[in-house]
Scaffold this active site. Structure first.
Site, PDB file in Angstrom:
ATOM      1  CB  ALA A 135      -8.120   7.434   3.911  1.00 35.69           C
ATOM      2  CE  LYS A 165      -3.012   2.730   2.879  1.00 37.25           C
ATOM      3  NZ  LYS A 165      -3.926   2.825   4.027  1.00 37.25           N
TER       4      LYS A 165
END
Lengths: 279, 85
Positions: free
Chosen positions: A201, A113
């Site tokens: 997020a 990531k």
């Protein structure tokens, strides 16, 4: 008019609707972070109750007298999930690339990531550094999951750099604001119908995750919303259910919204209909 | 990170090539007699633990630590798996 061409968005093969990330079949569309839980036991129970098959991890400095890293690694292995190491905290492509190299050796996976951050207050991606780092990591045989924005130009550059998955933010990390710009996310979904898109997020509530899934996103990644919940284990279960419900709703085809009311009950046969006008 | 007293005396008897040098490990200055990254890892007491390393911002694979020299002023990162989002 709903601009999402639901038929164009990628679906699983056959009737199973399995998510595929870099060719790997993944049974859950919820990816879960492992940070900030009250205890390892609660973390493990949350992972289990969420149904996730992928957890994000990081790497950090460890003193010689430490040993937590080894214990944590064994804990992750005991869950039988895949790991997605992050480059959290990296501010430059060099930092991100070398962090990814260290992570690949530590966690024995080509998945990363990729985070290259531009600002300490917003933790927003440095999109320039992100593309540069992605290009280099792809060249070194990484399978990159870039944490990015809804910017289509950046997304195109990430795809050109070799990324096969995109992870646009919902809102700044840890803010629990949900999807700050659903219109841009909708546009992104429509623009890349065949690309696995993961909202990553800013998720705070299961309804946020469900909204992302209803838009046709392939998965959701979240951490703080579970770790900082009053009961992380129950919240993990709630998110697991929300992600499934949102995906089912998307596949079922949401009705078109409208401005004026349209009765759901048939008008024909309404008793006392039009009697006042005839008197 | 403190050098053990015994090691200091041993270094003084074996000459220049074993003299201590100052390096930065995980952001903290320390003295080491190690001449390679592998020796430094062992000197610090990491044993066989699962770690990864970088020198001056560049990743050094585990297999290359014995062949990687350490110079005064080098910055070494020693990292391990950790929770993350």
């Amino acid at each position: 008019m709903n601009i999402i061409d639901t038929n164009a968005v990628s679906r699983g093969e056959g009737a199973s609707d399995v998510l595929r990330l870099y060719g790997e079949a993944v049974g859950s569309r919820l990816l879960l972070g492992t940070a900030q839980y009250p205890s390892p036991d609660i973390l493990g129970a949350s992972v289990s109750h969420s149904g996730t098959e992928i957890v994000t991890v990081s790497l950090r400095r460890e003193a010689a007298h430490g040993g937590g890293g080894e214990r944590f690694f064994e804990l992750i292995r005991s869950w039988g999930v895949r790991v997605l190491p992050n480059t959290a905290g990296c501010r430059t492509p060099k930092e991100a690339i070398n962090t990814a190299l260290m992570a690949r050796e530590l966690f024995e996976t080509p998945w990363v990531k990729l985070e290259v951050l531009a600002n300490d207050d917003t933790l927003q991606p440095d999109v320039f550094g992100l593309v540069e780092a992605a290009r280099e990591l792809v060249a070194q045989d990484f399978q990159v999951f870039p944490y990015t924005t809804e910017d289509l130009g950046v997304a195109e550059r990430l795809m050109a750099a070799g990324c096969e998955v995109l992870m646009p933010w919902g809102a700044p990390i840890g803010t629990a604001r949900g999807l700050a710009n659903p219109y841009a996310l909708k546009t992104m979904r429509n623009y890349f119908p065949g690309v696995p898109l993961v909202v990553d997020a800013g998720i705070g509530a299961p309804s946020h995750a469900m909204q992302a899934m209803e838009l046709g996103f392939d998965a959701v990644l979240l951490n703080t919303a579970v770790a900082k919940a009053g009961d992380p284990v129950q919240m993990a279960a709630a998110f697991g259910a929300a992600v499934k419900a949102g995906r089912t709703a998307f596949l079922a085809g949401l009705m078109e919204p409208r401005d004026m009311a349209a009765p759901s009950t048939p008008v024909a046969g309404t008793p006392f209909f039009d009697l006042e006008a005839k008197r | 990170m403190q050098q053990k007293a015994g090691e200091r005396r041993r270094n003084e008897t074996v000459g220049q090539e074993a003299c201590e040098r100052e390096v930065i490990v995980n952001g903290e200055t320390c003295s080491t007699a190690a001449s390679t990254l592998a020796d430094l890892i062992e000197e610090l007491g990491y044993g066989e633990r699962r770690i990864a390393t970088a020198v001056n911002g560049q990743f050094v694979a585990g297999s290359m630590r014995a062949a990687t020299a350490i110079a005064a002023g080098d910055s070494i990162e020693i990292v391990a798996p950790r929770q993350g989002g």
